[in-house]
Write a protein that holds these residues in place. Structure first.
Motif, PDB file in Angstrom:
ATOM      1  N   ASP A 120       0.448  -1.053  -0.233  1.00  0.00           N
ATOM      2  CA  ASP A 120       0.052  -0.343  -0.124  1.00  0.00           C
ATOM      3  C   ASP A 120       0.966   1.900  -0.465  1.00  0.00           C
ATOM      4  O   ASP A 120       0.231   2.199   0.033  1.00  0.00           O
ATOM      5  CB  ASP A 120      -0.819   0.109   0.922  1.00  0.00           C
ATOM      6  N   VAL A 121       2.187   1.027   0.067  1.00  0.00           N
ATOM      7  CA  VAL A 121       2.956   1.923  -0.131  1.00  0.00           C
ATOM      8  C   VAL A 121       3.845   2.374  -0.750  1.00  0.00           C
ATOM      9  O   VAL A 121       4.237   3.258  -2.231  1.00  0.00           O
ATOM     10  CB  VAL A 121       3.736   1.791   1.301  1.00  0.00           C
ATOM     11  N   VAL A 122       4.459   1.438  -1.572  1.00  0.00           N
ATOM     12  CA  VAL A 122       5.016   0.921  -2.644  1.00  0.00           C
ATOM     13  C   VAL A 122       5.726  -0.234  -3.054  1.00  0.00           C
ATOM     14  O   VAL A 122       5.531  -1.038  -2.360  1.00  0.00           O
ATOM     15  CB  VAL A 122       6.699   2.289  -2.283  1.00  0.00           C
ATOM     16  N   PRO A 123       5.471  -0.197  -4.967  1.00  0.00           N
ATOM     17  CA  PRO A 123       6.000  -1.797  -5.100  1.00  0.00           C
ATOM     18  C   PRO A 123       7.195  -2.175  -3.965  1.00  0.00           C
ATOM     19  O   PRO A 123       8.286  -1.621  -3.935  1.00  0.00           O
ATOM     20  CB  PRO A 123       6.295  -1.134  -6.176  1.00  0.00           C
ATOM     21  N   VAL A 124       7.314  -3.245  -4.380  1.00  0.00           N
ATOM     22  CA  VAL A 124       8.237  -3.778  -3.390  1.00  0.00           C
ATOM     23  C   VAL A 124       9.934  -3.915  -4.689  1.00  0.00           C
ATOM     24  O   VAL A 124      10.971  -3.474  -4.265  1.00  0.00           O
ATOM     25  CB  VAL A 124       8.237  -4.988  -3.264  1.00  0.00           C
ATOM     26  N   ASP A 125       9.786  -3.866  -6.023  1.00  0.00           N
ATOM     27  CA  ASP A 125      10.912  -4.445  -6.774  1.00  0.00           C
ATOM     28  C   ASP A 125      12.028  -2.640  -6.446  1.00  0.00           C
ATOM     29  O   ASP A 125      12.417  -2.084  -6.795  1.00  0.00           O
ATOM     30  CB  ASP A 125      10.019  -4.725  -8.466  1.00  0.00           C
ATOM     31  N   LEU A 126      10.413  -1.504  -6.075  1.00  0.00           N
ATOM     32  CA  LEU A 126      11.273  -0.201  -6.224  1.00  0.00           C
ATOM     33  C   LEU A 126      11.998   0.266  -4.574  1.00  0.00           C
ATOM     34  O   LEU A 126      13.140   0.458  -4.503  1.00  0.00           O
ATOM     35  CB  LEU A 126      10.012   0.781  -6.068  1.00  0.00           C
ATOM     36  N   TYR A 127      11.445  -0.789  -3.908  1.00  0.00           N
ATOM     37  CA  TYR A 127      11.725  -1.392  -2.287  1.00  0.00           C
ATOM     38  C   TYR A 127      13.986  -1.401  -2.632  1.00  0.00           C
ATOM     39  O   TYR A 127      14.450  -0.691  -2.032  1.00  0.00           O
ATOM     40  CB  TYR A 127      10.968  -2.036  -1.094  1.00  0.00           C
ATOM     41  N   MET A 128      13.768  -2.459  -3.438  1.00  0.00           N
ATOM     42  CA  MET A 128      14.722  -3.355  -3.828  1.00  0.00           C
ATOM     43  C   MET A 128      15.672  -2.870  -4.295  1.00  0.00           C
ATOM     44  O   MET A 128      16.749  -2.775  -4.493  1.00  0.00           O
ATOM     45  CB  MET A 128      14.482  -4.707  -4.208  1.00  0.00           C
ATOM     46  N   ARG A 129      14.973  -1.577  -5.828  1.00  0.00           N
ATOM     47  CA  ARG A 129      15.992  -1.065  -6.005  1.00  0.00           C
ATOM     48  C   ARG A 129      16.797  -0.049  -5.318  1.00  0.00           C
ATOM     49  O   ARG A 129      17.845   0.619  -5.436  1.00  0.00           O
ATOM     50  CB  ARG A 129      14.893  -0.345  -7.430  1.00  0.00           C
ATOM     51  N   THR A 130      15.609   0.804  -4.055  1.00  0.00           N
ATOM     52  CA  THR A 130      16.092   1.817  -3.222  1.00  0.00           C
ATOM     53  C   THR A 130      17.561   1.102  -2.383  1.00  0.00           C
ATOM     54  O   THR A 130      18.511   1.703  -2.460  1.00  0.00           O
ATOM     55  CB  THR A 130      14.886   2.400  -2.455  1.00  0.00           C
ATOM     56  N   TYR A 131      17.008   0.109  -1.882  1.00  0.00           N
ATOM     57  CA  TYR A 131      17.484  -0.653  -1.255  1.00  0.00           C
ATOM     58  C   TYR A 131      19.058  -0.927  -1.448  1.00  0.00           C
ATOM     59  O   TYR A 131      20.846  -0.455  -1.350  1.00  0.00           O
ATOM     60  CB  TYR A 131      17.450  -1.972  -0.455  1.00  0.00           C
ATOM     61  N   ARG A 132      19.399  -1.501  -2.752  1.00  0.00           N
ATOM     62  CA  ARG A 132      20.868  -0.949  -4.011  1.00  0.00           C
ATOM     63  C   ARG A 132      21.458   0.280  -4.647  1.00  0.00           C
ATOM     64  O   ARG A 132      22.754   0.528  -4.051  1.00  0.00           O
ATOM     65  CB  ARG A 132      20.792  -1.659  -5.193  1.00  0.00           C
ATOM     66  N   LEU A 133      20.618   1.199  -4.018  1.00  0.00           N
ATOM     67  CA  LEU A 133      20.900   2.567  -4.156  1.00  0.00           C
ATOM     68  C   LEU A 133      21.852   2.914  -2.816  1.00  0.00           C
ATOM     69  O   LEU A 133      22.648   3.419  -3.309  1.00  0.00           O
ATOM     70  CB  LEU A 133      20.041   3.459  -5.077  1.00  0.00           C
ATOM     71  N   ILE A 134      20.756   2.495  -1.427  1.00  0.00           N
ATOM     72  CA  ILE A 134      21.548   2.655  -0.776  1.00  0.00           C
ATOM     73  C   ILE A 134      23.188   2.296  -0.310  1.00  0.00           C
ATOM     74  O   ILE A 134      23.815   3.183   0.171  1.00  0.00           O
ATOM     75  CB  ILE A 134      20.544   2.031   0.224  1.00  0.00           C
ATOM     76  N   GLU A 135      22.952   0.737  -0.555  1.00  0.00           N
ATOM     77  CA  GLU A 135      24.288   0.414  -0.995  1.00  0.00           C
ATOM     78  C   GLU A 135      25.623   1.014  -1.777  1.00  0.00           C
ATOM     79  O   GLU A 135      27.067   0.323  -1.115  1.00  0.00           O
ATOM     80  CB  GLU A 135      24.392  -1.183  -1.229  1.00  0.00           C
TER      81      GLU A 135
END
Length: 222
Positions: A120-135
């Protein structure tokens, strides 16, 4: 239900549904969050401006700052949800499980139910891409490591509570959590270097790395 305690029923009733104003505020916040993360992963965190985020949602900068103090806060907003989900999963593990077993079950269970938390907040794939961006972004990685230290302390205190220990008198909860967190950092780094950015990929890698904690700490490897 125990007799003489009718309040138990009242406590279990769901709270009132949010009003129209609250729903609008939530939609605006989620729209800003999604737009910011999309811009971050598409053009880079440092290249993205607050103006670009607000333009994408067609709101003012003033509106952005009602919800987020700065870009850093919006970058880690979903991570806050994920970390809270992990802590809740750990709290729900069976009391009979040992610390490492409970941590393993909690983190794998959190990956398995990630979609339920984020849908209900963001698509999971967008979160995973963000996680990679943070790393891969030095400024964000530095913040992530600081936040990880704070999360480790929170989890160590929870482990101590589960085990009936004083975390400040017995070092074992912090030692166990430090070892586990180190493995999780290795997992994140290895996953970030691979081609598969899916939840399934990091879940499998997490399981494989966590299951090496015991063998890696054995007296001899040969």
């Amino acid at each position: 239900m125990r007799k003489g305690h009718p309040s138990v029923i009242t406590d279990e009733r769901p709270g009132p549904a949010p009003g129209l104003r609250e729903r609008k505020k939530r939609r605006t916040r989620d729209a800003l969050l999604r737009s910011a993360l999309l811009l971050f992963v598409e053009q880079g965190y440092e290249r993205t401006t607050v103006d670009e985020i607000t333009d994408a949602v067609e709101v003012s900068q003033r509106t952005f700052f009602r919800y987020f103090a700065n870009k850093e806060e919006v970058a880690f907003a979903v991570q806050d949800l994920v970390e809270s989900h992990l802590v809740a999963a750990l709290r729900a593990r069976p009391a009979a499980e040992g610390p490492l077993e409970a941590l393993r079950g909690a983190v794998l269970g959190a990956w398995d139910t990630l979609d339920e938390v984020l849908r209900d907040v963001v698509p999971v794939d967008l979160y995973m891409r963000t996680y990679r961006l943070i790393e891969s972004t030095p400024a964000l990685l530095a913040v992530h490591l600081r936040r990880s230290t704070e999360l480790e302390e929170r989890i160590a205190r929870l482990i101590a509570e589960r085990e009936g220990l004083d975390v400040d008198a017995d070092p074992r909860p912090r030692v166990a959590v430090a070892a586990f967190s180190g493995v999780m950092r290795v997992t994140g780094r290895l996953w970030g270097q691979g081609e598969d950015a899916s939840v399934g990929s990091i879940r499998r890698m997490t399981e494989a790395c966590v299951d090496q904690i015991g063998p890696s700490l054995a007296a001899h490897w040969r």
